[in-house]
Design a protein around this motif. Structure first.
Motif, PDB file in Angstrom:
ATOM      1  N   VAL A 170       0.847  -1.196   0.000  1.00 46.76           N
ATOM      2  CA  VAL A 170       0.000   0.000   0.000  1.00 46.76           C
ATOM      3  C   VAL A 170       0.885   1.249   0.000  1.00 46.76           C
ATOM      4  CG1 VAL A 170      -1.746   1.322   1.252  1.00 46.76           C
ATOM      5  CG2 VAL A 170      -1.879  -1.177   1.189  1.00 46.76           C
ATOM      6  N   ARG A 171       0.651   2.138  -0.951  1.00 47.73           N
ATOM      7  CA  ARG A 171       1.428   3.367  -1.058  1.00 47.73           C
ATOM      8  C   ARG A 171       0.498   4.563  -1.276  1.00 47.73           C
ATOM      9  NH1 ARG A 171       4.298   0.208   0.700  1.00 47.73           N
ATOM     10  NH2 ARG A 171       6.423  -0.375   0.108  1.00 47.73           N
ATOM     11  N   PHE A 172       0.887   5.706  -0.690  1.00 53.28           N
ATOM     12  CA  PHE A 172       0.165   6.953  -0.866  1.00 53.28           C
ATOM     13  C   PHE A 172       0.923   7.760  -1.919  1.00 53.28           C
ATOM     14  CE2 PHE A 172      -1.952   7.340   3.587  1.00 53.28           C
ATOM     15  CZ  PHE A 172      -2.241   5.991   3.572  1.00 53.28           C
ATOM     16  N   LEU A 173       0.270   8.102  -3.013  1.00 48.70           N
ATOM     17  CA  LEU A 173       0.928   8.799  -4.108  1.00 48.70           C
ATOM     18  C   LEU A 173       1.069  10.291  -3.805  1.00 48.70           C
ATOM     19  CD1 LEU A 173      -0.797   7.133  -7.199  1.00 48.70           C
ATOM     20  CD2 LEU A 173       1.308   6.450  -6.013  1.00 48.70           C
ATOM     21  N   THR A 174       2.222  10.856  -4.169  1.00 48.91           N
ATOM     22  CA  THR A 174       2.438  12.296  -4.036  1.00 48.91           C
ATOM     23  C   THR A 174       2.718  12.885  -5.411  1.00 48.91           C
ATOM     24  OG1 THR A 174       4.836  12.111  -3.694  1.00 48.91           O
ATOM     25  CG2 THR A 174       3.433  11.954  -1.746  1.00 48.91           C
ATOM     26  N   ARG A 175       2.336  14.146  -5.589  1.00 46.51           N
ATOM     27  CA  ARG A 175       2.529  14.803  -6.879  1.00 46.51           C
ATOM     28  C   ARG A 175       3.959  15.323  -7.034  1.00 46.51           C
ATOM     29  NH1 ARG A 175      -2.552  15.944  -9.268  1.00 46.51           N
ATOM     30  NH2 ARG A 175      -4.331  15.858  -7.819  1.00 46.51           N
ATOM     31  N   ALA A 176       4.632  15.549  -5.925  1.00 53.65           N
ATOM     32  CA  ALA A 176       5.967  16.132  -5.968  1.00 53.65           C
ATOM     33  C   ALA A 176       7.004  15.153  -5.431  1.00 53.65           C
ATOM     34  CB  ALA A 176       5.999  17.421  -5.151  1.00 53.65           C
ATOM     35  N   ALA A 177       8.231  15.311  -5.920  1.00 51.22           N
ATOM     36  CA  ALA A 177       9.325  14.478  -5.412  1.00 51.22           C
ATOM     37  C   ALA A 177       9.577  14.812  -3.946  1.00 51.22           C
ATOM     38  CB  ALA A 177      10.582  14.719  -6.239  1.00 51.22           C
ATOM     39  N   PRO A 178      10.093  13.862  -3.172  1.00 50.33           N
ATOM     40  CA  PRO A 178      10.345  14.138  -1.748  1.00 50.33           C
ATOM     41  C   PRO A 178      11.449  15.171  -1.575  1.00 50.33           C
ATOM     42  CG  PRO A 178      11.295  12.013  -2.391  1.00 50.33           C
ATOM     43  CD  PRO A 178      10.464  12.480  -3.548  1.00 50.33           C
ATOM     44  N   ASP A 179      11.268  16.062  -0.600  1.00 51.51           N
ATOM     45  CA  ASP A 179      12.329  17.013  -0.288  1.00 51.51           C
ATOM     46  C   ASP A 179      13.191  16.442   0.838  1.00 51.51           C
ATOM     47  OD1 ASP A 179      10.825  17.289   2.037  1.00 51.51           O
ATOM     48  OD2 ASP A 179       9.957  19.217   1.448  1.00 51.51           O
ATOM     49  N   LEU A 180      14.227  17.174   1.210  1.00 53.04           N
ATOM     50  CA  LEU A 180      15.172  16.660   2.202  1.00 53.04           C
ATOM     51  C   LEU A 180      14.496  16.439   3.550  1.00 53.04           C
ATOM     52  CD1 LEU A 180      18.068  15.836   2.756  1.00 53.04           C
ATOM     53  CD2 LEU A 180      18.561  18.218   3.374  1.00 53.04           C
ATOM     54  N   THR A 181      13.572  17.327   3.907  1.00 52.10           N
ATOM     55  CA  THR A 181      12.897  17.193   5.195  1.00 52.10           C
ATOM     56  C   THR A 181      12.146  15.868   5.284  1.00 52.10           C
ATOM     57  OG1 THR A 181      12.626  19.593   5.395  1.00 52.10           O
ATOM     58  CG2 THR A 181      11.172  18.206   6.734  1.00 52.10           C
ATOM     59  N   SER A 182      11.431  15.501   4.211  1.00 49.49           N
ATOM     60  CA  SER A 182      10.678  14.245   4.233  1.00 49.49           C
ATOM     61  C   SER A 182      11.618  13.042   4.192  1.00 49.49           C
ATOM     62  CB  SER A 182       9.698  14.188   3.062  1.00 49.49           C
ATOM     63  OG  SER A 182      10.376  14.241   1.821  1.00 49.49           O
ATOM     64  N   LEU A 183      12.741  13.168   3.483  1.00 48.75           N
ATOM     65  CA  LEU A 183      13.692  12.063   3.409  1.00 48.75           C
ATOM     66  C   LEU A 183      14.359  11.792   4.746  1.00 48.75           C
ATOM     67  CD1 LEU A 183      15.444  12.711  -0.024  1.00 48.75           C
ATOM     68  CD2 LEU A 183      13.837  10.878   0.528  1.00 48.75           C
ATOM     69  N   LEU A 184      14.511  12.835   5.553  1.00 45.71           N
ATOM     70  CA  LEU A 184      15.153  12.676   6.854  1.00 45.71           C
ATOM     71  C   LEU A 184      14.150  12.398   7.968  1.00 45.71           C
ATOM     72  CD1 LEU A 184      17.833  15.531   6.689  1.00 45.71           C
ATOM     73  CD2 LEU A 184      18.121  13.079   6.230  1.00 45.71           C
ATOM     74  N   GLY A 185      12.867  12.385   7.623  1.00 47.15           N
ATOM     75  CA  GLY A 185      11.833  12.119   8.612  1.00 47.15           C
ATOM     76  C   GLY A 185      11.543  10.631   8.745  1.00 47.15           C
ATOM     77  N   PRO A 186      10.472  10.280   9.443  1.00 47.63           N
ATOM     78  CA  PRO A 186      10.116   8.875   9.633  1.00 47.63           C
ATOM     79  C   PRO A 186       9.824   8.192   8.299  1.00 47.63           C
ATOM     80  CG  PRO A 186       8.866  10.302  11.127  1.00 47.63           C
ATOM     81  CD  PRO A 186       9.543  11.190  10.145  1.00 47.63           C
ATOM     82  N   ILE A 187      10.135   6.924   8.232  1.00 48.95           N
ATOM     83  CA  ILE A 187       9.811   6.144   7.035  1.00 48.95           C
ATOM     84  C   ILE A 187       8.296   6.004   6.936  1.00 48.95           C
ATOM     85  CG2 ILE A 187      10.019   3.882   5.935  1.00 48.95           C
ATOM     86  CD1 ILE A 187      12.725   3.594   7.281  1.00 48.95           C
TER      87      ILE A 187
END
Length: 360
Positions: A170-187
């Motif tokens: 199960v995946r939640f689709l996003t319209r934008a590529a992940p930024d650094l903040t999201s990459l460094l946040g919780p999986i």
């Protein structure tokens, strides 16, 4: 009633609690519990009297191996999870050796294993939310266009395989590529839509059926059902919102689950999951097997696993009147693998008692 021999093959870890419910059944009937699992550290094996070799589901003679073990150990009741479809298709062979199955008919098992097939069978029902299936890049893009107006920042589109267990895939689709903040946040389950496009292109003709649908807000309610030939004998809803759980919820859902049980002529222990779409009940999926949280229904005063055994043996389980309203939370617990049930004699040829490594 004399003692009953019951076998649970590969199952959820929480099946250890189901085994406990069977052992402490309300009729006080002695039971002899058998279990098998590919992972010898599975907690469920800590609740059995005998460990059996778990046949490999992909083996051509998987069902024949299951039959041989049932015959050898004089199994009265088998609750299959792994390989449920193959076993259901050979139900008459198990009956011929005196082993009753807790399992719906094979046709229902096969249909409900695919979420798209389930929705298609219910076409026109108000319970079915908007959905699309994609097997290629162009189909994926077409599905995105069809569902775009339902895709908001707070309600992303959901993608999942049409065949899968629980939240796998199960995946939640996003319209934008992940930024650094999201990459460094919780999986989390977020994935950029372009990443999915690239993965589909790379997979070429090996793309499984992917379902796309709008996010369905909670609370989520899982209805555990004991059914007999399409008739619901008990339907116990478990509603969750974050950590909070309650045995109950929307009063419409047990009735809706019963209608689905009748529609698909279900039998045994099954599970129906609901969320909301436009503030109305929406079907997530129907599971032809017991849910991992079935043991929580013990808080209602009803022992569904034992009632299912009674039904499988052709006996009347009596009236089942669950007491709803209990609120609870679930926590992890310790299951000592070095102490299987009291007086256990392992039937796993050549296998030593389960061991756990000492903590560092």
């Amino acid at each position: 009633m004399q003692h009953v021999r019951i076998w649970l093959n590969r199952n959820y870890a929480t099946a250890v609690h189901l085994l406990d419910m069977l052992r402490h059944n309300p009729d006080g009937v002695p039971v002899e519990l058998f279990g098998s699992h590919a992972d010898l550290s599975s907690p469920m094996l800590a609740g059995v009297d005998h460990k059996l070799r778990e046949p490999v589901v992909t083996d051509p003679d998987f069902v024949d191996q299951m039959l041989d073990l049932c015959r050898q150990h004089r199994i009265d009741v088998l609750l299959p999870v792994a390989g449920q479809s193959q076993i259901a298709h050979r139900a008459s062979d198990f009956a011929s050796i005196g082993t009753a199955l807790i399992c719906p008919p094979a046709d229902a098992v096969d249909l409900l294993a695919d979420k798209a097939d389930t929705y298609q069978a219910l076409a026109g029902s108000k319970l079915v939310p908007p959905w699309r299936v994609a097997r290629s890049g162009p189909q994926f893009d077409a599905a995105i266009v069809d569902l775009d107006e339902l895709w908001t920042r707070s309600h992303p589109l959901i993608m999942k395989p049409t065949r899968g267990v629980g939240a796998d895939g199960v995946r939640f689709l996003t319209r934008a590529a992940p930024d650094l903040t999201s990459l460094l946040g919780p999986i989390g389950p977020l994935v950029w839509v372009q990443t999915v496009r690239d993965a589909i292109a790379a997979a070429a003709e090996h793309v499984p059926d992917l379902m796309l649908m709008p996010y369905l807000p909670g609370p989520e309610t899982s209805v555990d059902v004991l059914a007999h030939r399409g008739r619901t004998l008990a339907a116990i809803p478990r509603t969750k919102s974050g950590r909070h759980r309650v045995l109950g919820g929307d009063p419409r859902l047990p009735g809706l689950a019963s209608e689905l049980v009748e529609r698909f002529d279900l039998d045994g222990l099954v599970n129906v999951q609901f969320r909301l779409f436009n503030d109305e009940p929406a079907l997530l999926e129907i599971n032809s097997r017991p849910s991992g949280g079935l043991f929580q229904t013990a808080l209602t005063g009803v022992n569904l696993p034992w009632a299912a055994v009674q039904l499988a043996l052709g006996r009347d389980p009596g009236p089942l009147h669950p007491r709803l309203g209990t609120e609870f939370v679930s926590v992890s617990s310790v299951v000592p693998l070095t102490q299987v049930a009291a007086g256990v004699a392992s039937s796993f040829a050549g296998t030593k008692p389960l061991e756990v490594a000492a903590a560092d």
